[in-house]
Design an enzyme around this catalytic site. Sequence first.
Site, PDB file in Angstrom:
ATOM      1  N   CYS A   1     -13.449  17.808 -52.644  1.00 52.88           N
ATOM      2  CA  CYS A   1     -13.847  18.504 -51.420  1.00 52.88           C
ATOM      3  C   CYS A   1     -14.879  19.584 -51.767  1.00 52.88           C
ATOM      4  CB  CYS A   1     -12.622  19.139 -50.767  1.00 52.88           C
ATOM      5  SG  CYS A   1     -12.976  19.898 -49.162  1.00 52.88           S
TER       6      CYS A   1
ATOM      7  N   ASP B   1     -14.837  22.411 -50.669  1.00 52.43           N
ATOM      8  CA  ASP B   1     -14.099  23.679 -50.644  1.00 52.43           C
ATOM      9  C   ASP B   1     -14.349  24.497 -51.922  1.00 52.43           C
ATOM     10  OD1 ASP B   1     -11.778  25.535 -51.013  1.00 52.43           O
ATOM     11  OD2 ASP B   1     -11.120  24.606 -49.133  1.00 52.43           O
TER      12      ASP B   1
ATOM     13  N   CYS C   1      -6.618  22.212 -47.003  1.00 49.81           N
ATOM     14  CA  CYS C   1      -7.985  21.710 -46.780  1.00 49.81           C
ATOM     15  C   CYS C   1      -8.394  21.979 -45.325  1.00 49.81           C
ATOM     16  CB  CYS C   1      -8.042  20.210 -47.073  1.00 49.81           C
ATOM     17  SG  CYS C   1      -9.686  19.491 -46.859  1.00 49.81           S
TER      18      CYS C   1
ATOM     19  N   ARG D   1     -12.732  26.597 -53.407  1.00 49.57           N
ATOM     20  CA  ARG D   1     -11.579  26.886 -54.267  1.00 49.57           C
ATOM     21  C   ARG D   1     -11.207  25.724 -55.178  1.00 49.57           C
ATOM     22  NH1 ARG D   1      -7.851  28.070 -49.197  1.00 49.57           N
ATOM     23  NH2 ARG D   1      -8.983  26.162 -48.647  1.00 49.57           N
TER      24      ARG D   1
HETATM   25 ZN    ZN Z   1     -11.029  20.544 -48.349  1.00 45.90          ZN
END
Ligand code: ZN
Length: 199
Positions: A39, A41, A101, A43
């Site tokens: 992802c 993302d 997520c 993090r």
């Molecule tokens: Zn995600």
Amino acid sequence: MPHLAEGIDRFQREIFPAKAGLFARLATVHRPRTLFIGCSDARVVPELITQTDPGELFVIRTAGNLVPAHTPGADAVSAGVEYAVAVLGVRDVVVCGHSACGAMTALAEGHDLASAPAVAAWLRHADASLARTAAAGRQGDVAALVRENVDAQLANLATHPSVARALAAGDVRLHGWVFDIAAGSVEELDTTARPAVAA
Ligand SMILES: [Zn+2]
């Protein structure tokens, strides 16, 4: 972005000299063993989680770690998959979902994405993930959707001709992971029961 400039400065002073031999080799060789699809993302940092050096992971990151199924048209994700599998010859492909997520939360909880139409359209590539979760009676369960989505994206991955070819030849193995941000743990999902993605 002063902290980024400081980071570059520290990289050049401390990190690069310590790995000078590695970077000298990598200057002319690009031979990663693993395609990591995660992802976007902030993090979820593939090299940090797996403690890998530059040159080891070929990385594709998309919102929701989605891999659209093969279509006749080209796009960035399919080009990246094809390059990694057919040209670079990676031996393993990981699709890694993660806890909390944002993409999966928006889908599971039915958030209004009217102000983000491109995001809404992109997340349609998780329609099968949503359908699987609903069929399992887990509608609205973000963690369940994260796992079903990893499975669904592995199935999408197998529709790409380069991946289908490598799977048939036994040249590549597919793996489904879920990274837990709070615990720092990685769970490997059992994908062997699913013929569509079994090597
Ligand atoms: Zn995600």
